[in-house]
Motif scaffolding. Structure first.
Motif, PDB file in Angstrom:
ATOM      1  N   SER A  55      -2.427  -5.005  -3.189  1.00  0.00           N
ATOM      2  CA  SER A  55      -2.094  -5.527  -1.933  1.00  0.00           C
ATOM      3  C   SER A  55      -1.781  -4.211  -0.947  1.00  0.00           C
ATOM      4  CB  SER A  55      -0.621  -6.296  -2.008  1.00  0.00           C
ATOM      5  OG  SER A  55       0.448  -5.605  -2.423  1.00  0.00           O
ATOM      6  N   MET A  56      -1.811  -3.010  -1.499  1.00  0.00           N
ATOM      7  CA  MET A  56      -1.541  -2.016  -0.792  1.00  0.00           C
ATOM      8  C   MET A  56      -2.831  -1.278  -0.380  1.00  0.00           C
ATOM      9  SD  MET A  56       1.353  -0.475  -3.361  1.00  0.00           S
ATOM     10  CE  MET A  56       1.536   1.085  -2.563  1.00  0.00           C
ATOM     11  N   GLU A  59      -2.446   4.208   0.724  1.00  0.00           N
ATOM     12  CA  GLU A  59      -1.250   4.052  -0.097  1.00  0.00           C
ATOM     13  C   GLU A  59      -1.320   4.403  -1.647  1.00  0.00           C
ATOM     14  OE1 GLU A  59       1.521   1.446   2.415  1.00  0.00           O
ATOM     15  OE2 GLU A  59      -0.047   0.290   1.648  1.00  0.00           O
ATOM     16  N   ASN A  60      -2.404   3.725  -2.007  1.00  0.00           N
ATOM     17  CA  ASN A  60      -2.577   3.930  -3.373  1.00  0.00           C
ATOM     18  C   ASN A  60      -2.886   5.499  -3.924  1.00  0.00           C
ATOM     19  OD1 ASN A  60      -3.752   1.519  -5.548  1.00  0.00           O
ATOM     20  ND2 ASN A  60      -3.963   0.936  -3.389  1.00  0.00           N
ATOM     21  N   ASP A  65      -7.842   2.427   5.393  1.00  0.00           N
ATOM     22  CA  ASP A  65      -6.953   1.606   6.096  1.00  0.00           C
ATOM     23  C   ASP A  65      -7.095  -0.037   5.255  1.00  0.00           C
ATOM     24  OD1 ASP A  65      -4.767   1.049   7.425  1.00  0.00           O
ATOM     25  OD2 ASP A  65      -6.242   0.397   9.213  1.00  0.00           O
ATOM     26  N   THR A  66      -8.082   0.076   4.519  1.00  0.00           N
ATOM     27  CA  THR A  66      -8.616  -1.247   3.695  1.00  0.00           C
ATOM     28  C   THR A  66      -7.716  -1.582   2.629  1.00  0.00           C
ATOM     29  OG1 THR A  66     -10.717  -0.358   4.205  1.00  0.00           O
ATOM     30  CG2 THR A  66     -10.730  -2.348   2.847  1.00  0.00           C
ATOM     31  N   VAL A  67      -7.364  -2.712   2.329  1.00  0.00           N
ATOM     32  CA  VAL A  67      -6.379  -3.356   1.490  1.00  0.00           C
ATOM     33  C   VAL A  67      -7.294  -2.944   0.040  1.00  0.00           C
ATOM     34  CG1 VAL A  67      -5.474  -5.127   0.122  1.00  0.00           C
ATOM     35  CG2 VAL A  67      -5.199  -4.792   2.715  1.00  0.00           C
ATOM     36  N   ALA A  68      -6.578  -2.319  -0.847  1.00  0.00           N
ATOM     37  CA  ALA A  68      -7.275  -1.904  -2.203  1.00  0.00           C
ATOM     38  C   ALA A  68      -8.124  -3.001  -2.889  1.00  0.00           C
ATOM     39  CB  ALA A  68      -6.694  -1.313  -3.061  1.00  0.00           C
ATOM     40  N   GLY A  69      -7.479  -4.253  -2.698  1.00  0.00           N
ATOM     41  CA  GLY A  69      -8.063  -5.469  -3.649  1.00  0.00           C
ATOM     42  C   GLY A  69      -9.260  -6.138  -3.070  1.00  0.00           C
ATOM     43  N   SER A  70      -9.606  -5.654  -1.732  1.00  0.00           N
ATOM     44  CA  SER A  70     -10.711  -6.203  -1.121  1.00  0.00           C
ATOM     45  C   SER A  70     -12.045  -5.298  -1.210  1.00  0.00           C
ATOM     46  CB  SER A  70     -10.414  -6.723   0.311  1.00  0.00           C
ATOM     47  OG  SER A  70     -10.267  -5.448   1.021  1.00  0.00           O
ATOM     48  N   LEU A  71     -11.686  -4.206  -1.772  1.00  0.00           N
ATOM     49  CA  LEU A  71     -12.945  -3.139  -1.898  1.00  0.00           C
ATOM     50  C   LEU A  71     -14.002  -3.898  -2.940  1.00  0.00           C
ATOM     51  CD1 LEU A  71     -11.413   0.482  -2.313  1.00  0.00           C
ATOM     52  CD2 LEU A  71     -12.771  -0.412  -0.434  1.00  0.00           C
ATOM     53  N   PRO A  72     -15.229  -3.439  -2.881  1.00  0.00           N
ATOM     54  CA  PRO A  72     -16.117  -3.800  -3.823  1.00  0.00           C
ATOM     55  C   PRO A  72     -15.668  -3.189  -5.231  1.00  0.00           C
ATOM     56  CG  PRO A  72     -17.273  -2.717  -2.031  1.00  0.00           C
ATOM     57  CD  PRO A  72     -15.563  -2.726  -1.624  1.00  0.00           C
ATOM     58  N   GLN A 100     -13.702   0.123  -6.099  1.00  0.00           N
ATOM     59  CA  GLN A 100     -12.196   0.153  -6.790  1.00  0.00           C
ATOM     60  C   GLN A 100     -12.296   1.122  -7.964  1.00  0.00           C
ATOM     61  OE1 GLN A 100     -10.605  -3.619  -7.784  1.00  0.00           O
ATOM     62  NE2 GLN A 100     -11.047  -4.446  -5.786  1.00  0.00           N
ATOM     63  N   ARG A 101     -13.278   1.315  -8.687  1.00  0.00           N
ATOM     64  CA  ARG A 101     -13.304   2.192  -9.910  1.00  0.00           C
ATOM     65  C   ARG A 101     -12.981   3.632  -9.227  1.00  0.00           C
ATOM     66  NH1 ARG A 101     -12.908   0.806 -14.673  1.00  0.00           N
ATOM     67  NH2 ARG A 101     -13.944  -1.078 -15.635  1.00  0.00           N
ATOM     68  N   MET A 102     -13.696   3.903  -8.299  1.00  0.00           N
ATOM     69  CA  MET A 102     -13.860   5.246  -7.732  1.00  0.00           C
ATOM     70  C   MET A 102     -12.138   5.450  -7.188  1.00  0.00           C
ATOM     71  SD  MET A 102     -16.565   6.585  -8.210  1.00  0.00           S
ATOM     72  CE  MET A 102     -18.255   5.824  -8.625  1.00  0.00           C
ATOM     73  N   LEU A 103     -11.678   4.415  -6.549  1.00  0.00           N
ATOM     74  CA  LEU A 103     -10.251   4.693  -5.916  1.00  0.00           C
ATOM     75  C   LEU A 103      -9.237   4.651  -7.138  1.00  0.00           C
ATOM     76  CD1 LEU A 103      -8.424   4.843  -3.719  1.00  0.00           C
ATOM     77  CD2 LEU A 103      -8.507   2.199  -4.025  1.00  0.00           C
ATOM     78  N   GLU A 104      -9.504   4.216  -8.359  1.00  0.00           N
ATOM     79  CA  GLU A 104      -8.755   4.412  -9.569  1.00  0.00           C
ATOM     80  C   GLU A 104      -8.768   5.784 -10.102  1.00  0.00           C
ATOM     81  OE1 GLU A 104      -9.192   2.161 -12.915  1.00  0.00           O
ATOM     82  OE2 GLU A 104      -7.243   1.739 -12.956  1.00  0.00           O
TER      83      GLU A 104
END
Lengths: 281, 367
Positions: free
Chosen positions: A116-117, A121-122, A169-176, A180-184
């Motif tokens: 939700s962040m 922020e993540n 600025d995107t909410v992390a949960g809505s990334l493809p 999301q894996r890259m963000l992690e």
């Protein structure tokens, strides 16, 4: 301590280890690590030495205990036998956040982002920088504003590396999924670690995304000079990326070697394909 | 850099807020105390709103922001209320103040409220350390039990009790000797309620906007992921719980000022009013879990609704309308169900309300 479970290694492999050891003492080391879940020995007599800046793969069939090993190495599980050292420090029984402080970061097989962040922020959460105190935050002192600005700047730098800068600025949960894996991975890097543990980073990725991931992993190990420990099912990825491989099955190490050695190791083939197919005994 | 500019803007906004509050207090001093509508109707309503807002918002820190269900928030309010009331009674007996218009009295009131908050915070710390090892339903039951224990404990304390001792308990005599304000003082000291609310809200907003609040939200989203980012999850949980308890205690202190006597019945798990642990959770859900501004708005709405139902004689209307309004709990239940069906995220959907966005929306509609 029984020594029988340590598999034999080749001269080439031992030479490679000697080379790595010449570059510095291991950042992460375990001795006879094991964990028992209600009588089931999930992992036993697990020994590993991770040298600075190396790329090491852990493979094994489903249920072999790979993720359990990761959970042991990051303090999620408390080992029932053996010891974990980070540098010279014995880490047995430390909580997970102590492992992060000591320089171990990880990603998860099932992505665990703060969904939700925002993307920014993540990454900001993971930066271990205590530039302002609780009191200055509550009173809204200038240190707080300055510290936040600095955190943002550093988080943005990391996002740029993974081409996520425009998505801050995107909410992390809505990334493809792939993003999301890259963000992690970016989030794990933000902790400023010495060893990065990637738990099946290519799971659920298409070949294009896997290729992209491959180049990122190479870049991380070059630019950040961190050791990367990789669990993977995708054999081509492991063979391409890792310099050496440790194979586990039923919680025990069955082979250690360079990728090309592992690829034709009888024991490994038997573990993956079953005894008869491998044309064993 | 964009981020820093935003921070500076935020600080300026904070200054405006405090300046506005000061202005409001000064204006309030100008209104004649004997203005009946103002003194008898509006002021008590504002007091009620104030302590409900602090209570609901501080609970939302735990329920919404941290994601742990707590059903015993009124227990902390009770601790705050009784601590500050007893402290003020003690101060009166010790001769710190002789009449309620003195500066000494104001100091005593302020110190009492803060002390009540601090004690509630300490109790929150002590309760949180064992309780937060559990989660979900188990934590809910523990906190529910805590709320009941506090009420029973206070009932059986020799110096607080249900009907008190000769020493002068908090249950009786608060109006004459302790914190309790008369109607006139409620008007005169309205600024205490406003100051408390603004202060508590600012504290919570600052907390949630800082890296500490970000970590709290991370824990709500994914505990294991948060630990893997190096967050000391147990410490953050207990700390947030204690902060919430502390501000709950402050709400209790303000409540004690407003009341002329304290009874433990007002801090129960459920009762026939809107101040109880169940309703505080309902306010959090109504306003949107995780949205501090949302729960403040929800608390204000509930307070107004309660006022409309109980004070304006709606229940004497003819026919079924009047009948419905003579069962206020029925009305609240219907309102809650309707809100949850049509706005599952609460009034705010869990986001903080920004004035700019609201103005922007209205501006667009006007055009």
């Amino acid at each position: 301590m029984k020594k029988m479970s340590v598999p034999e290694t080749t001269v080439l492999y031992r030479r490679y280890i000697e080379q790595m050891a010449a570059g510095g003492s291991p950042v992460l080391r375990t001795e006879g690590l094991g964990i028992t879940f209600g009588g089931l020995k999930a992992v036993q007599d697990f020994n590993i030495e991770v040298y600075p800046g190396e790329l090491l793969g852990i493979i094994g069939p489903n249920g072999a205990g790979k993720t359990t090993v990761f959970n042991l190495l990051t303090g999620v599980y408390r080992p029932s036998e053996g010891a974990i050292y980070i540098g010279d420090r014995l880490m047995n029984g430390s909580p997970p956040h102590r492992f992060v402080e000591m320089g171990i970061a990880r990603t998860f097989q099932n992505i665990r982002l703060f969904s939700s962040m925002t993307v920014l922020e993540n990454v900001m959460v993971a930066i271990r920088d205590h530039s302002y105190s609780l009191v200055s935050a509550l009173l809204g002192l200038p240190q707080c504003a300055r510290g936040e600005g600095e955190l943002r700047r550093r988080a943005m730098e990391l996002l740029e590396i993974f081409d996520l800068g425009d998505k801050w600025d995107t909410v992390a949960g809505s990334l493809p999924y792939g993003r999301q894996r890259m963000l992690e991975i970016a989030r794990a890097l933000a902790t400023g670690m010495k060893v990065l543990l990637l738990d099946e980073p290519a799971a659920g990725m298409n070949p294009v995304e896997t290729q992209e991931l491959l180049s990122y992993i190479g870049r991380i190990s070059r630019e950040f000079r961190v050791a990367i420990l990789l669990i993977e099912h995708d054999m081509s990825l492991v063979m391409n990326v890792c310099r050496r491989i440790q194979v586990i099955n039923f919680g025990e190490t069955i082979a250690l070697g360079l990728p090309e050695e592992i690829a034709c190791n009888k024991q490994v083939i038997r573990a993956y394909l079953g005894g008869d197919l491998a044309g064993g005994e | 850099m964009r981020g820093e500019r935003e921070e500076v803007k935020g600080m300026k906004k904070g200054l405006y807020l405090w300046a506005g509050l000061l202005g409001l207090v000064l204006i309030l001093q100008l209104i004649p105390v004997n203005n009946l509508l103002f003194a008898k109707k509006i002021v008590p309503l504002v007091w009620q709103c104030c302590y409900l807002i602090i209570a609901a918002t501080s609970l939302n820190l735990v329920v919404g922001c941290l994601g742990q269900l707590s059903l015993g928030h009124c227990g902390f309010m009770a601790i705050g209320a009784y601590t500050s009331a007893l402290l003020s009674l003690w101060a009166q007996r010790a001769g710190v103040f002789s009449h309620k218009e003195s500066v000494a009295y104001i100091v005593v009131v302020l110190i009492s409220i803060v002390a009540g908050g601090l004690l509630a915070g300490l109790v929150g710390l002590a309760v949180g350390i064992p309780a937060l090892r559990l989660k979900g339903d188990y934590l809910a039951i523990i906190t529910l039990g805590f709320g009941m224990i506090v009420v029973n404990l206070i009932n059986n304390l020799p110096f607080a009790g249900m009907d008190g001792l000769s020493l002068g308990s908090a249950a009786s005599g608060l109006y004459k000797t302790g914190l309790g304000f008369s109607n006139r003082l409620l008007v005169k000291y309205l600024w205490i309620a406003l100051l408390g609310t603004t202060g508590a809200m600012t504290l919570m907003f600052k907390f949630m906007k800082s890296r500490f609040g970000r970590n709290v939200r991370a824990i709500r989203d994914d505990e294991i992921g948060a630990a893997a980012c190096g967050i000391n999850v147990p410490a953050y949980k207990v700390g947030t719980f204690a902060l919430s308890a502390c501000l709950g205690g402050v709400a209790g202190g303000i409540y004690a000022c407003f009341m002329s006597a304290l009874t433990t019945g007002s801090f129960a798990f459920t009762n026939n009013g809107i101040l109880n642990s169940t309703f505080l959770v309902a306010m959090c859900v109504l306003g949107g879990l995780g949205s501090l501004s949302g729960s403040a708005i929800a608390a204000a709405i509930m307070c107004l609704l309660n006022y409309l139902i109980s004070q304006t004689g709606l229940n004497s209307l003819p026919g079924w309308i009047g009948l419905a309004f003579s069962y206020p709990m029925l009305i609240y239940a219907v309102v809650l169900v309707v809100i949850i069906i049509f706005m599952p995220g609460g009034l705010t959907g869990g986001r903080e309300i920004s004035l700019k966005a609201v103005i922007g929306k209205f501006g667009a509609r006007l055009k």
